[in-house]
Design a protein around this motif. Structure first.
Motif, PDB file in Angstrom:
ATOM      1  N   SER A  84       0.677  -1.150  -0.163  1.00  0.00           N
ATOM      2  CA  SER A  84      -0.209   0.100   0.065  1.00  0.00           C
ATOM      3  C   SER A  84       0.995   1.102  -0.078  1.00  0.00           C
ATOM      4  O   SER A  84       0.463   2.338  -0.721  1.00  0.00           O
ATOM      5  CB  SER A  84      -0.797   0.140   1.251  1.00  0.00           C
ATOM      6  N   ALA A  85       1.974   1.311   0.646  1.00  0.00           N
ATOM      7  CA  ALA A  85       2.733   2.508   0.951  1.00  0.00           C
ATOM      8  C   ALA A  85       3.438   2.571  -0.423  1.00  0.00           C
ATOM      9  O   ALA A  85       3.686   3.741  -0.784  1.00  0.00           O
ATOM     10  CB  ALA A  85       3.874   2.555   1.898  1.00  0.00           C
ATOM     11  N   VAL A  86       3.950   1.593  -1.001  1.00  0.00           N
ATOM     12  CA  VAL A  86       4.643   1.774  -2.408  1.00  0.00           C
ATOM     13  C   VAL A  86       3.546   2.255  -3.177  1.00  0.00           C
ATOM     14  O   VAL A  86       3.733   3.172  -3.990  1.00  0.00           O
ATOM     15  CB  VAL A  86       5.383   0.300  -2.933  1.00  0.00           C
ATOM     16  N   ILE A  87       2.616   1.660  -3.412  1.00  0.00           N
ATOM     17  CA  ILE A  87       1.231   2.193  -4.327  1.00  0.00           C
ATOM     18  C   ILE A  87       1.087   3.687  -4.102  1.00  0.00           C
ATOM     19  O   ILE A  87       1.013   4.387  -4.949  1.00  0.00           O
ATOM     20  CB  ILE A  87       0.024   1.413  -4.116  1.00  0.00           C
ATOM     21  N   ALA A  88       0.909   4.087  -2.776  1.00  0.00           N
ATOM     22  CA  ALA A  88       0.808   5.294  -2.465  1.00  0.00           C
ATOM     23  C   ALA A  88       1.645   6.438  -3.009  1.00  0.00           C
ATOM     24  O   ALA A  88       1.526   7.650  -3.513  1.00  0.00           O
ATOM     25  CB  ALA A  88       0.699   5.524  -0.999  1.00  0.00           C
ATOM     26  N   VAL A  89       2.966   6.145  -2.853  1.00  0.00           N
ATOM     27  CA  VAL A  89       4.216   6.769  -3.478  1.00  0.00           C
ATOM     28  C   VAL A  89       4.187   7.119  -4.866  1.00  0.00           C
ATOM     29  O   VAL A  89       4.249   8.342  -5.360  1.00  0.00           O
ATOM     30  CB  VAL A  89       5.668   6.134  -3.048  1.00  0.00           C
ATOM     31  N   PHE A  90       3.931   5.962  -5.720  1.00  0.00           N
ATOM     32  CA  PHE A  90       3.956   6.271  -6.891  1.00  0.00           C
ATOM     33  C   PHE A  90       2.659   6.987  -7.491  1.00  0.00           C
ATOM     34  O   PHE A  90       2.712   7.586  -8.558  1.00  0.00           O
ATOM     35  CB  PHE A  90       3.999   4.770  -7.675  1.00  0.00           C
ATOM     36  N   ALA A  91       1.524   6.629  -6.815  1.00  0.00           N
ATOM     37  CA  ALA A  91       0.363   7.266  -7.223  1.00  0.00           C
ATOM     38  C   ALA A  91       0.279   8.839  -6.980  1.00  0.00           C
ATOM     39  O   ALA A  91       0.038   9.847  -7.592  1.00  0.00           O
ATOM     40  CB  ALA A  91      -0.810   6.678  -6.622  1.00  0.00           C
ATOM     41  N   GLY A  92       1.021   9.349  -5.560  1.00  0.00           N
ATOM     42  CA  GLY A  92       1.006  10.645  -5.386  1.00  0.00           C
ATOM     43  C   GLY A  92       1.954  11.347  -6.190  1.00  0.00           C
ATOM     44  O   GLY A  92       2.034  12.463  -6.600  1.00  0.00           O
ATOM     45  N   ILE A  93       3.281  10.739  -6.687  1.00  0.00           N
ATOM     46  CA  ILE A  93       4.135  11.387  -7.539  1.00  0.00           C
ATOM     47  C   ILE A  93       3.411  11.534  -8.789  1.00  0.00           C
ATOM     48  O   ILE A  93       3.881  12.575  -9.455  1.00  0.00           O
ATOM     49  CB  ILE A  93       5.559  10.516  -7.534  1.00  0.00           C
ATOM     50  N   ALA A  94       2.652  10.537  -9.211  1.00  0.00           N
ATOM     51  CA  ALA A  94       2.161  10.259 -10.720  1.00  0.00           C
ATOM     52  C   ALA A  94       0.946  11.588 -10.763  1.00  0.00           C
ATOM     53  O   ALA A  94       1.127  12.344 -11.748  1.00  0.00           O
ATOM     54  CB  ALA A  94       1.318   9.213 -10.979  1.00  0.00           C
ATOM     55  N   ALA A  95       0.508  11.905  -9.660  1.00  0.00           N
ATOM     56  CA  ALA A  95      -0.729  12.751  -9.584  1.00  0.00           C
ATOM     57  C   ALA A  95      -0.111  14.306  -9.661  1.00  0.00           C
ATOM     58  O   ALA A  95      -0.661  15.164 -10.209  1.00  0.00           O
ATOM     59  CB  ALA A  95      -1.913  12.624  -8.421  1.00  0.00           C
ATOM     60  N   ALA A  96       1.089  14.461  -8.782  1.00  0.00           N
ATOM     61  CA  ALA A  96       1.587  15.800  -8.879  1.00  0.00           C
ATOM     62  C   ALA A  96       2.568  16.272  -9.824  1.00  0.00           C
ATOM     63  O   ALA A  96       2.702  17.262 -10.218  1.00  0.00           O
ATOM     64  CB  ALA A  96       2.430  15.860  -7.570  1.00  0.00           C
ATOM     65  N   SER A  97       3.158  15.169 -10.402  1.00  0.00           N
ATOM     66  CA  SER A  97       4.195  15.321 -11.386  1.00  0.00           C
ATOM     67  C   SER A  97       3.546  15.097 -12.836  1.00  0.00           C
ATOM     68  O   SER A  97       4.320  15.761 -13.903  1.00  0.00           O
ATOM     69  CB  SER A  97       5.520  14.468 -11.357  1.00  0.00           C
ATOM     70  N   GLY A  98       2.757  14.510 -13.046  1.00  0.00           N
ATOM     71  CA  GLY A  98       2.030  14.154 -14.250  1.00  0.00           C
ATOM     72  C   GLY A  98       1.267  15.105 -14.931  1.00  0.00           C
ATOM     73  O   GLY A  98       1.356  16.387 -14.371  1.00  0.00           O
ATOM     74  N   SER A  99       0.333  14.868 -16.004  1.00  0.00           N
ATOM     75  CA  SER A  99      -0.530  15.878 -16.400  1.00  0.00           C
ATOM     76  C   SER A  99      -1.792  16.256 -15.558  1.00  0.00           C
ATOM     77  O   SER A  99      -1.850  15.633 -14.550  1.00  0.00           O
ATOM     78  CB  SER A  99      -0.979  15.450 -17.808  1.00  0.00           C
ATOM     79  N   LYS A 100      -2.641  17.202 -15.923  1.00  0.00           N
ATOM     80  CA  LYS A 100      -3.723  17.576 -15.128  1.00  0.00           C
ATOM     81  C   LYS A 100      -4.896  16.300 -15.084  1.00  0.00           C
ATOM     82  O   LYS A 100      -5.641  15.817 -14.410  1.00  0.00           O
ATOM     83  CB  LYS A 100      -4.206  18.822 -15.452  1.00  0.00           C
ATOM     84  N   TYR A 101      -4.767  15.598 -16.524  1.00  0.00           N
ATOM     85  CA  TYR A 101      -5.631  14.395 -16.540  1.00  0.00           C
ATOM     86  C   TYR A 101      -5.268  13.296 -15.837  1.00  0.00           C
ATOM     87  O   TYR A 101      -6.146  12.764 -15.248  1.00  0.00           O
ATOM     88  CB  TYR A 101      -5.687  14.113 -18.052  1.00  0.00           C
ATOM     89  N   ALA A 102      -3.921  12.953 -15.458  1.00  0.00           N
ATOM     90  CA  ALA A 102      -3.569  12.112 -14.684  1.00  0.00           C
ATOM     91  C   ALA A 102      -3.754  12.296 -13.135  1.00  0.00           C
ATOM     92  O   ALA A 102      -4.099  11.412 -12.384  1.00  0.00           O
ATOM     93  CB  ALA A 102      -1.970  11.764 -14.896  1.00  0.00           C
ATOM     94  N   ASP A 103      -3.686  13.547 -12.860  1.00  0.00           N
ATOM     95  CA  ASP A 103      -4.086  14.052 -11.508  1.00  0.00           C
ATOM     96  C   ASP A 103      -5.533  13.869 -11.294  1.00  0.00           C
ATOM     97  O   ASP A 103      -5.973  13.456 -10.026  1.00  0.00           O
ATOM     98  CB  ASP A 103      -3.614  15.531 -11.263  1.00  0.00           C
ATOM     99  N   ALA A 104      -6.401  14.325 -12.106  1.00  0.00           N
ATOM    100  CA  ALA A 104      -7.775  14.145 -11.983  1.00  0.00           C
ATOM    101  C   ALA A 104      -8.204  12.673 -12.053  1.00  0.00           C
ATOM    102  O   ALA A 104      -8.964  12.339 -11.025  1.00  0.00           O
ATOM    103  CB  ALA A 104      -8.468  14.736 -13.035  1.00  0.00           C
TER     104      ALA A 104
END
Length: 274
Positions: A84-104
């Motif tokens: 869960s923690a690894v998923i959270a890190v990847f998801a959080g980084i992807a949401a903050a560093s990716g496109s606005k569509y990925a964040d949404a």
């Protein structure tokens, strides 16, 4: 004798807690299978020096079963919280560093997962995957990453505004270099603290889902199974199969929760040197 400061006391208490948890886990792992073997001649005995937790209706030593069950719960808790923690890190980084569509999209997934009660979602996933250890592990890991992911996302958004990150971009550093050298080192405290704080939730959900009959199989010495079996004999006055393993579970949860609070205190620069 020099008086210990708050940081030193916190580190000492954290080490003691880790040693206690490790001792319980190792005892449960290395106990032989016949240590909790049944004997109808000793069935339903109350706590004594020979059997500190008493015996169940089949004459099995409840202390041995509880230790074996706690080792199973700790194994599930460690594996599920780590995933869960690894998923959270990847998801959080992807949401903050990716496109606005990925964040949404990631925020939509987080809202979707958090809108369903965890226990119900874990039961549904576990049942869909055939129950057992695999289904329970996937169910818990897939439902406990959302809060940490939002925390990681906010931290990454803040880091992107820092001057040293902007300077690295001006110097032509790639996004991967910035991730490895700037983002991940700052996310390590949140990762480890979140990992430890996720652990008690994972253990409780493992016990509750197994208690309801949707988790581990009945022949496994899990805490949820032990508590579920004990419900049949409460009306007959056999309180110890429910109370003593339940207290052991609560003790483990409290110790891990305290360890998480201590870790947060150690990593908090405002309280570390008090």
């Amino acid at each position: 004798m020099k008086k210990l400061n708050r940081r030193s006391k916190t580190v000492l208490l954290s080490v003691i807690i880790v040693l206690v948890l490790t001792g319980i886990y190792v005892l449960g792992i290395f106990l032989p299978e016949d240590a909790a073997a049944g004997s109808f001649l000793e069935a339903g005995q109350s706590p004594s020096l020979e059997h500190p937790f008493g015996t169940d209706a089949l004459g099995r030593d409840l202390l041995m079963r509880t230790l074996k069950g706690m080792s199973v719960s700790i194994t599930v808790g460690i594996a599920a919280s780590l995933i869960s923690a690894v998923i959270a890190v990847f998801a959080g980084i992807a949401a903050a560093s990716g496109s606005k569509y990925a964040d949404a999209f990631i925020n939509w997934v987080i809202d979707l997962v958090m809108s369903v009660p965890h226990t119900i979602l874990v039961i549904l996933i576990s049942f869909a995957l055939g129950r057992g250890m695999k289904g329970l592990l996937v169910g818990i890991a897939a439902t406990h990453w959302c809060s940490l992911a939002r925390l990681i996302r906010g931290e990454v958004l803040q880091l992107h505004t820092q001057q040293y990150v902007a300077v690295s971009r001006k110097l032509g550093k790639s996004g991967g270099w910035i991730l490895v050298h700037h983002l991940l080192p700052h996310l390590a405290p949140q990762f480890f603290t979140g990992l430890i704080l996720l652990f008690p939730h994972a253990v409780l959900h493992e016990a509750s889902v197994s208690f309801l009959g949707f988790g581990l199989s009945p022949e496994q010495p899990a805490i949820g199974i032990i508590l579920s079996e004990s419900m049949r004999y409460l009306s007959a006055g056999m309180w110890w199969p429910a109370v003593l393993p339940g207290l052991m579970l609560v003790l483990i949860i409290l110790l891990v929760d305290r360890l998480g609070e201590h870790l947060k205190m150690i990593m908090d620069p405002f309280h570390a040197q008090e």
